[in-house]
Scaffold this motif. Structure first.
Motif, mmCIF file in Angstrom:
data_model
loop_
_atom_site.group_PDB
_atom_site.id
_atom_site.type_symbol
_atom_site.label_atom_id
_atom_site.label_comp_id
_atom_site.label_asym_id
_atom_site.label_seq_id
_atom_site.Cartn_x
_atom_site.Cartn_y
_atom_site.Cartn_z
ATOM 1 N N SER A 234 0.576 -1.240 -0.071
ATOM 2 C CA SER A 234 0.160 -0.120 0.089
ATOM 3 C C SER A 234 0.769 1.230 0.078
ATOM 4 O O SER A 234 0.174 2.476 -0.321
ATOM 5 C CB SER A 234 -0.799 0.009 1.160
ATOM 6 O OG SER A 234 -0.121 -0.046 2.434
ATOM 7 N N GLU A 267 0.218 -7.524 -5.378
ATOM 8 C CA GLU A 267 -0.578 -6.672 -4.542
ATOM 9 C C GLU A 267 0.168 -5.281 -4.668
ATOM 10 O O GLU A 267 -0.724 -4.287 -4.601
ATOM 11 C CB GLU A 267 -0.660 -7.151 -3.195
ATOM 12 C CG GLU A 267 -1.549 -6.500 -2.223
ATOM 13 C CD GLU A 267 -2.892 -7.276 -2.406
ATOM 14 O OE1 GLU A 267 -3.722 -6.968 -1.620
ATOM 15 O OE2 GLU A 267 -3.173 -7.996 -3.298
ATOM 16 N N ALA A 270 -1.031 -3.550 -7.837
ATOM 17 C CA ALA A 270 -2.128 -3.210 -7.799
ATOM 18 C C ALA A 270 -2.443 -1.805 -6.921
ATOM 19 O O ALA A 270 -3.254 -0.925 -7.607
ATOM 20 C CB ALA A 270 -3.091 -4.302 -7.137
ATOM 21 N N HIS A 271 -1.589 -1.688 -5.938
ATOM 22 C CA HIS A 271 -1.815 -0.492 -5.238
ATOM 23 C C HIS A 271 -1.174 0.698 -5.844
ATOM 24 O O HIS A 271 -1.981 1.787 -5.838
ATOM 25 C CB HIS A 271 -1.049 -0.481 -3.907
ATOM 26 C CG HIS A 271 -1.844 -1.417 -2.743
ATOM 27 N ND1 HIS A 271 -3.024 -0.792 -2.209
ATOM 28 C CD2 HIS A 271 -1.796 -2.670 -2.169
ATOM 29 C CE1 HIS A 271 -3.244 -1.760 -1.325
ATOM 30 N NE2 HIS A 271 -2.681 -2.767 -1.251
ATOM 31 N N CYS A 302 -8.514 -4.812 -3.663
ATOM 32 C CA CYS A 302 -7.645 -4.308 -4.608
ATOM 33 C C CYS A 302 -8.507 -4.366 -5.827
ATOM 34 O O CYS A 302 -8.649 -3.483 -6.814
ATOM 35 C CB CYS A 302 -6.422 -4.711 -4.868
ATOM 36 S SG CYS A 302 -4.912 -4.260 -3.515
#
Length: 528
Positions: A234, A267, A270-271, A302
């Protein structure tokens, strides 16, 4: 045992080594302790570098403490030396000292030497040892220093400034130090020293010169690289990092055997897209990104955020974008995915009539494309149609064509289901030509055809249409367009009478169908 060896060592259940006790104990403190036991057969199951690493350590011992150390083997040798306790306490100028001396000159390494050394960390066990001994941080810091001084690598200060200045992060301190090496030291290699893929800066904003080189590194190293610059998961808010990760994920996809080890990178990517995607990715680009990242099991949150991005610019999508392969109830295409995007779009643009009408045309084309799917249920078809409000469509001709294809592709569909399928039609928004086709279409229930014709009555001027009763069948009406100058006696009253007559015929047909069903049921009972 043979005079040439007096002990056996089984390494990681990979290979058995027969070695001479005195030669090994001269350099290896750990093995020397093991020899105090009367056993002469030992099993080591967590040796760094596996049988290859142990063989390198043996070469050092059998060659009187000499071995060629280079960027490709220094990490393995260093970890083996730590594990076997090949320190100065056992022997002077031992392997641990030699590897440490080589690593002290890391700031003079060439770019490709750094990449080669980091490639050695593919094995999970070896990575754990290399990471615990602190040498990975040192090498990655030098890698980042070269990137900073050889490119516009501005995300170190933009996306991770807090990480670098944080007193709690030792890695960040080392990174900060490594990026400020004094100028006399030759940090950045000459072009001749850099791999061919790194020499030319791509003119495309999607790829930077170092993308290709870093994409050859194992996922654990990339994770550590991202953590070092404060752009992990994130915390990733940088476009360059995001583009690199997408390039990396796309490249490894065809040969990826273990999706789980790339999950955290997916991930992080994606963030990054979520944080910068609305300004830096096109609608088609976002579709492509989601297809890539979905293979690595990104989290539901996400995925939802990415779908919101796509839904917000859904009016820029094309039919090819929507044809995403799916596994929802065996459907060839992921219809539920498209439904979610439409709902997001409608929620954002419900007052923008122009955009809504543009999307309606796209959805009608999509319906025509998916209608032949044998696993597509009527409820799912209706869900796609009804996602858009009625005002979004000026014309329902496209929906009718999709229904016709669906009925043709599903010939065994029940009469009641056909009627349910047609409920999504707005008869008042069908063109006259389509109404003519609908009235003649034997796949359309007669009651639906009648309702469609009745909806056209108010739009019919006097003497424009006539019903040819000689060619009328119970489920079929043929309409002929007449020239306004022709003198016919039919008028609106005739149209009303004919429609009433048709209503009567429809009722008679329904009675006949019920009688046939009863007879068929009886026949089936007799045949049991």
């Amino acid at each position: 045992m043979s005079k040439f060896y007096d002990m056996q060592i089984h390494i990681n259940d990979e290979e058995i080594f027969f070695i001479h006790e005195k030669l090994i104990s001269k350099y290896c403190g750990k093995l020397k302790k093991m020899l105090n036991d009367e056993r002469r057969i030992f099993h080591i199951n967590d040796f760094p570098g596996g049988s290859y690493g142990f063989e390198l350590a043996l070469k050092f011992c059998y060659n009187n403490g000499k071995i060629t150390i280079n960027a490709s083997n220094v990490l393995i040798l260093h970890c083996c030396a730590h594990y076997l306790e090949m320190s100065e306490e056992v022997c002077s100028n031992n392997l641990l000292q030699q590897t440490q001396t080589f690593l002290d000159g890391i700031y003079d390494w060439k770019w490709n030497e750094i990449i080669v050394s980091l490639k050695c960390c593919e094995c999970e066990k070896f990575y754990t040892y290399a990471n615990s001994y602190g040498i990975l941080e040192k090498i990655i810091c030098v890698l980042l220093a070269k990137l900073v001084q050889n490119s516009d690598f501005n995300f170190i200060t933009s996306s991770s400034s807090s990480s670098i200045s944080s007193p709690e992060s030792n890695f960040a301190k080392k990174l900060s130090f490594s990026t400020k090496v004094s100028s006399p030291k030759k940090i950045v290699p000459d072009c001749a020293e850099i791999q061919l893929g790194s020499i030319i800066k791509s003119s495309s904003p999607n790829k930077v010169w170092w993308f290709e080189d870093l994409s050859t590194l194992p996922p654990k190293i990339i994770e550590k690289f991202l953590k070092g610059i404060g752009a992990y998961k994130s915390d990733n808010k940088n476009l360059i990092v995001t583009r690199f990760l997408l390039y990396y994920m796309k490249k490894i996809t065809p040969n990826c055997k273990s999706i789980s080890e790339y999950a955290s990178l997916g991930e992080t990517a994606a963030h990054g897209v979520i944080n910068v995607g609305d300004k830096n990715f096109s609608c088609r680009g976002l579709f492509c990104v989601l297809r890539i990242l979905s293979k690595f099991g990104i989290s539901k949150d996400c995925r939802n955020e990415m779908e919101k991005l796509i839904g917000g610019m859904f009016d820029k999508a094309t039919l090819d974008d929507l044809l995403v392969c799916g596994h929802d109830m065996g459907l060839y295409y992921d219809v539920s995915f498209v439904v979610r995007l439409i709902k997001v779009f409608v929620g954002i643009n419900e007052n923008d009539v122009e955009k809504m009408k543009k999307v309606s045309g796209l959805i009608d084309k999509y319906l025509i494309e998916i209608s032949p799917d044998q696993n597509l249920e009527i409820s799912k078809f209706l869900e796609v149609v009804e996602c858009l409000p009625d005002f979004a469509r000026d014309c329902f001709d496209g929906v009718y064509r999709a229904i016709d294809i669906y009925l043709e592709s599903h010939p065994m569909i029940a009469f009641e289901e056909s009627s349910r399928l047609c409920r999504c039609l707005n008869y008042n928004k069908l063109t006259f030509e389509v109404c003519k086709d609908l009235a003649k279409n034997q796949r359309i229930p007669p009651r639906i055809a009648m309702l469609a014709l009745m909806s056209q009555q108010k739009n019919v001027p006097p003497c424009d249409y006539a019903i040819d009763e000689s060619e009328m069948s119970p489920s079929q009406i043929i309409l002929y367009h007449q020239d306004k100058n022709d003198n016919f006696l039919e008028d609106k009253e005739d149209m009303r009478i004919n429609l009433e007559r048709m209503q009567w015929r429809v009722r008679e047909l329904e009675k006949l169908c019920m009688e046939m069903k009863v007879q068929i049921t009886k026949l089936n009972g007799y045949n049991v």
